[in-house]
Design an enzyme around this catalytic site. Structure first.
Site, PDB file in Angstrom:
ATOM      1  N   CYS A 205       0.874  -1.165   0.000  1.00  0.00           N
ATOM      2  CA  CYS A 205       0.000   0.000   0.000  1.00  0.00           C
ATOM      3  C   CYS A 205       0.917   1.221   0.000  1.00  0.00           C
ATOM      4  O   CYS A 205       1.980   1.187  -0.612  1.00  0.00           O
ATOM      5  CB  CYS A 205      -0.945  -0.054   1.203  1.00  0.00           C
ATOM      6  SG  CYS A 205      -2.432   0.956   0.966  1.00  0.00           S
ATOM      7  N   TRP A 206       0.534   2.310   0.675  1.00  0.00           N
ATOM      8  CA  TRP A 206       1.327   3.539   0.638  1.00  0.00           C
ATOM      9  C   TRP A 206       2.681   3.422   1.296  1.00  0.00           C
ATOM     10  O   TRP A 206       3.695   3.710   0.693  1.00  0.00           O
ATOM     11  CB  TRP A 206       0.565   4.703   1.287  1.00  0.00           C
ATOM     12  CG  TRP A 206      -0.306   5.405   0.312  1.00  0.00           C
ATOM     13  CD1 TRP A 206      -1.666   5.458   0.331  1.00  0.00           C
ATOM     14  CD2 TRP A 206       0.095   6.128  -0.848  1.00  0.00           C
ATOM     15  NE1 TRP A 206      -2.126   6.172  -0.749  1.00  0.00           N
ATOM     16  CE2 TRP A 206      -1.066   6.605  -1.482  1.00  0.00           C
ATOM     17  CE3 TRP A 206       1.315   6.437  -1.417  1.00  0.00           C
ATOM     18  CZ2 TRP A 206      -1.029   7.361  -2.644  1.00  0.00           C
ATOM     19  CZ3 TRP A 206       1.343   7.188  -2.572  1.00  0.00           C
ATOM     20  CH2 TRP A 206       0.175   7.639  -3.168  1.00  0.00           C
TER      21      TRP A 206
END
Length: 151
Positions: free
Chosen positions: A88-89
């Site tokens: 993810c981020w």
């Protein structure tokens, strides 16, 4: 008294079990990039971020499957039994962890790419958008040898 050693380090057997176990669940951008660069297959990289985030830039070759859609769509995107690496981020985001959990519930062998997209880009690794593949300079504190920490 040392603040670091206030709680003593684990004994050898405990330390080996802990760190070996941790590596069964995690990989990092440098290792993922090394496999991609060497053409090593046998696993699938899944970007679990939103469509807008994906469009902003993602790891070349990744599959886009937002966390909230894993349970419903995984079987149509990733063959059963294929090892999956989620991201993810970055470290302050647990979306990759949540996606990994969903894949694990479905019976997939799974790891999370620690550092996520943030550390992928900070290491100066390639990023894909609709306009093509780009690469930014690496952060010298993240990747002092160029594109990897050489660990």
């Amino acid at each position: 008294m040392s603040t670091v050693l206030q709680t003593p380090p684990a004994v050898q057997d405990e330390a080996v079990a802990h760190f070996a176990g941790k590596l069964r669940f995690e990989t990092d951008p440098s290792d993922v990039a090394a496999d991609i660069g060497a053409g090593v297959g046998g696993w699938v990289l899944v970007d679990s971020r939103s469509q807008a985030s994906w469009d902003q830039g993602h790891v070349p070759g990744a599959i886009h499957l937002p966390t909230g859609e894993v349970a419903a769509r995984a079987a149509s995107v990733v063959p059963a039994g294929t090892p999956v690496v989620t991201y993810c981020w970055g470290p302050a985001c647990n979306g990759g962890t949540k996606a990994a959990l969903e894949f694990a519930k479905l019976g997939y062998p799974v790891k999370e790419m620690i550092g996520g997209m943030e550390y992928w880009t900070r290491e100066g690794l390639p990023v894909e958008t609709a306009a093509g593949i780009t690469r930014q300079s690496s952060d010298p504190l993240t990747a002092p040898t160029g594109i990897a920490c050489a660990c």
